[in-house]
Design a protein around this motif. Sequence first.
Motif, PDB file in Angstrom:
ATOM      1  N   ALA A  90       0.820  -1.202   0.000  1.00 57.22           N
ATOM      2  CA  ALA A  90       0.000   0.000   0.000  1.00 57.22           C
ATOM      3  C   ALA A  90       0.856   1.255   0.000  1.00 57.22           C
ATOM      4  O   ALA A  90       0.516   2.255  -0.646  1.00 57.22           O
ATOM      5  CB  ALA A  90      -0.932   0.002   1.214  1.00 57.22           C
ATOM      6  N   GLY A  91       1.992   1.210   0.709  1.00 61.10           N
ATOM      7  CA  GLY A  91       2.879   2.359   0.728  1.00 61.10           C
ATOM      8  C   GLY A  91       3.430   2.687  -0.646  1.00 61.10           C
ATOM      9  O   GLY A  91       3.597   3.855  -1.008  1.00 61.10           O
ATOM     10  N   SER A  92       3.683   1.647  -1.438  1.00 50.80           N
ATOM     11  CA  SER A  92       4.205   1.880  -2.794  1.00 50.80           C
ATOM     12  C   SER A  92       3.206   2.642  -3.649  1.00 50.80           C
ATOM     13  O   SER A  92       3.593   3.335  -4.600  1.00 50.80           O
ATOM     14  CB  SER A  92       4.573   0.552  -3.458  1.00 50.80           C
ATOM     15  N   LEU A  93       1.902   2.525  -3.326  1.00 45.65           N
ATOM     16  CA  LEU A  93       0.875   3.203  -4.112  1.00 45.65           C
ATOM     17  C   LEU A  93       0.893   4.712  -3.916  1.00 45.65           C
ATOM     18  O   LEU A  93       0.370   5.451  -4.745  1.00 45.65           O
ATOM     19  CB  LEU A  93      -0.510   2.660  -3.744  1.00 45.65           C
ATOM     20  N   GLY A  94       1.487   5.164  -2.818  1.00 45.60           N
ATOM     21  CA  GLY A  94       1.545   6.595  -2.554  1.00 45.60           C
ATOM     22  C   GLY A  94       2.767   7.279  -3.121  1.00 45.60           C
ATOM     23  O   GLY A  94       2.938   8.490  -2.956  1.00 45.60           O
ATOM     24  N   LEU A  95       3.635   6.513  -3.802  1.00 48.92           N
ATOM     25  CA  LEU A  95       4.878   7.053  -4.341  1.00 48.92           C
ATOM     26  C   LEU A  95       4.831   7.055  -5.868  1.00 48.92           C
ATOM     27  O   LEU A  95       4.099   6.274  -6.473  1.00 48.92           O
ATOM     28  CB  LEU A  95       6.064   6.218  -3.850  1.00 48.92           C
ATOM     29  N   ALA A  96       5.632   7.915  -6.475  1.00 50.01           N
ATOM     30  CA  ALA A  96       5.560   8.045  -7.934  1.00 50.01           C
ATOM     31  C   ALA A  96       6.924   8.269  -8.561  1.00 50.01           C
ATOM     32  O   ALA A  96       7.033   8.913  -9.606  1.00 50.01           O
ATOM     33  CB  ALA A  96       4.614   9.193  -8.306  1.00 50.01           C
ATOM     34  N   ALA A  97       7.982   7.734  -7.953  1.00 50.73           N
ATOM     35  CA  ALA A  97       9.325   7.954  -8.494  1.00 50.73           C
ATOM     36  C   ALA A  97       9.476   7.349  -9.881  1.00 50.73           C
ATOM     37  O   ALA A  97      10.018   7.975 -10.793  1.00 50.73           O
ATOM     38  CB  ALA A  97      10.361   7.375  -7.535  1.00 50.73           C
ATOM     39  N   ARG A  98       9.020   6.117 -10.058  1.00 52.08           N
ATOM     40  CA  ARG A  98       9.180   5.446 -11.344  1.00 52.08           C
ATOM     41  C   ARG A  98       8.332   6.110 -12.431  1.00 52.08           C
ATOM     42  O   ARG A  98       8.810   6.358 -13.534  1.00 52.08           O
ATOM     43  CB  ARG A  98       8.795   3.967 -11.212  1.00 52.08           C
ATOM     44  N   SER A  99       7.070   6.399 -12.110  1.00 56.38           N
ATOM     45  CA  SER A  99       6.198   6.981 -13.130  1.00 56.38           C
ATOM     46  C   SER A  99       6.660   8.380 -13.520  1.00 56.38           C
ATOM     47  O   SER A  99       6.576   8.768 -14.692  1.00 56.38           O
ATOM     48  CB  SER A  99       4.749   7.019 -12.638  1.00 56.38           C
ATOM     49  N   LEU A 100       7.174   9.147 -12.559  1.00 55.62           N
ATOM     50  CA  LEU A 100       7.690  10.473 -12.885  1.00 55.62           C
ATOM     51  C   LEU A 100       8.869  10.361 -13.836  1.00 55.62           C
ATOM     52  O   LEU A 100       8.934  11.076 -14.850  1.00 55.62           O
ATOM     53  CB  LEU A 100       8.106  11.200 -11.602  1.00 55.62           C
ATOM     54  N   TYR A 101       9.790   9.475 -13.530  1.00 58.39           N
ATOM     55  CA  TYR A 101      10.943   9.300 -14.414  1.00 58.39           C
ATOM     56  C   TYR A 101      10.488   8.865 -15.810  1.00 58.39           C
ATOM     57  O   TYR A 101      10.980   9.376 -16.819  1.00 58.39           O
ATOM     58  CB  TYR A 101      11.905   8.259 -13.842  1.00 58.39           C
ATOM     59  N   ALA A 102       9.550   7.935 -15.874  1.00 59.26           N
ATOM     60  CA  ALA A 102       9.090   7.431 -17.166  1.00 59.26           C
ATOM     61  C   ALA A 102       8.466   8.537 -18.010  1.00 59.26           C
ATOM     62  O   ALA A 102       8.723   8.631 -19.222  1.00 59.26           O
ATOM     63  CB  ALA A 102       8.089   6.298 -16.951  1.00 59.26           C
ATOM     64  N   HIS A 103       7.667   9.390 -17.391  1.00 56.97           N
ATOM     65  CA  HIS A 103       7.009  10.464 -18.154  1.00 56.97           C
ATOM     66  C   HIS A 103       8.021  11.484 -18.671  1.00 56.97           C
ATOM     67  O   HIS A 103       7.919  11.939 -19.820  1.00 56.97           O
ATOM     68  CB  HIS A 103       5.963  11.155 -17.281  1.00 56.97           C
ATOM     69  N   VAL A 104       8.965  11.865 -17.824  1.00 58.83           N
ATOM     70  CA  VAL A 104       9.953  12.864 -18.251  1.00 58.83           C
ATOM     71  C   VAL A 104      10.937  12.257 -19.244  1.00 58.83           C
ATOM     72  O   VAL A 104      11.355  12.916 -20.207  1.00 58.83           O
ATOM     73  CB  VAL A 104      10.675  13.468 -17.036  1.00 58.83           C
ATOM     74  N   ALA A 105      11.294  10.999 -19.045  1.00 55.12           N
ATOM     75  CA  ALA A 105      12.202  10.328 -19.982  1.00 55.12           C
ATOM     76  C   ALA A 105      11.566  10.219 -21.365  1.00 55.12           C
ATOM     77  O   ALA A 105      12.273  10.272 -22.384  1.00 55.12           O
ATOM     78  CB  ALA A 105      12.575   8.948 -19.460  1.00 55.12           C
ATOM     79  N   ALA A 106      10.245  10.077 -21.430  1.00 49.92           N
ATOM     80  CA  ALA A 106       9.562  10.027 -22.724  1.00 49.92           C
ATOM     81  C   ALA A 106       9.724  11.344 -23.477  1.00 49.92           C
ATOM     82  O   ALA A 106       9.899  11.361 -24.703  1.00 49.92           O
ATOM     83  CB  ALA A 106       8.082   9.710 -22.520  1.00 49.92           C
TER      84      ALA A 106
END
Length: 309
Positions: A90-106
């Motif tokens: 559940a704690g992982s659901l409150g974090l967005a490190a991977r998705s942020l990197y993926a969006h900016v890397a795109a």
Amino acid sequence: MPADPWIVLAAAGLEGVLGYPARLHRLVPHPVAWIGAALRRLEALNRGGDIPRRLAGVFVLLLVAGTAALAGWLIGRLVDGWALILTIAAGSLGLAARSLYAHVAAVSRALNTPINLPAARAAVGMIVGRDTADLDEAGVSAAALESLAESFNDGVVAPLFWFLLGGLAGLFAYKAVNTADSLIGHREEPWRCFGWAAARADDLMNLIPARIAGALIALVAGRGWRTMLRDAGRHASPNSGWPEAAMAGALGVQLGGPASYDGAPHARPTFGEGPRPSPLDLRRGLGLYLRACAVLAAALAVGGLAWPR
């Protein structure tokens, strides 16, 4: 109740490896989507005069954030034998490190040779609210860097801060407040009164994390402190200017400046004294982001070693 840093680190590691897979999101929408859906239903309370709308906004914020905090508390208290696993998941659901990197890397990939500016504009349009149709390479790079810096706080540092300080209840409450600020915490009508509580609560909950985020960016870059301290206060937000100004100083570029929203030009302050950023600067910014995340992970590990058993 504070969380064990090892648990927080495990949740961050899980999110960093898996994120929230798109296939899973199609089956079970991310909890932030649930919060957004609840807020949209509660928008019906945004009616009447200024005072009734402001009171309604306070009620909505307390209801949504309180429900989220209660859900986090229940996960850690009422599920015997599975509490640790569920807390990490559940704690992982409150974090967005991977998705942020993926969006900016795109965005960064679209700006690599050969440059695909329409694709870069479309990619950056997924993470910023400004108009992107007329942005050049520098404009796209600046927009992506500003989003990266600000979201480093909103999606990584602040959630980790509140997870550590208040366990899942603190993390979930923060995500509810931050989502409410994004959806209704606007200065324009019809949100000015209704979203007042959400905006002020978000400002308060980000007060310390935003400064930590800015300091981390300057720390891993070995520069940017002077720019951050000088320019952070120029931002309309009491918090967003800290990581954005730090990123500008760390890269030696200028961020901010005029932008268009829904066809209307907006004068915005600038951060930093260098040239406008290039696609190379965007790649450098992503590198700083990864290093700052690594420092956070190391700090959590040190905290775990010192945590009383």
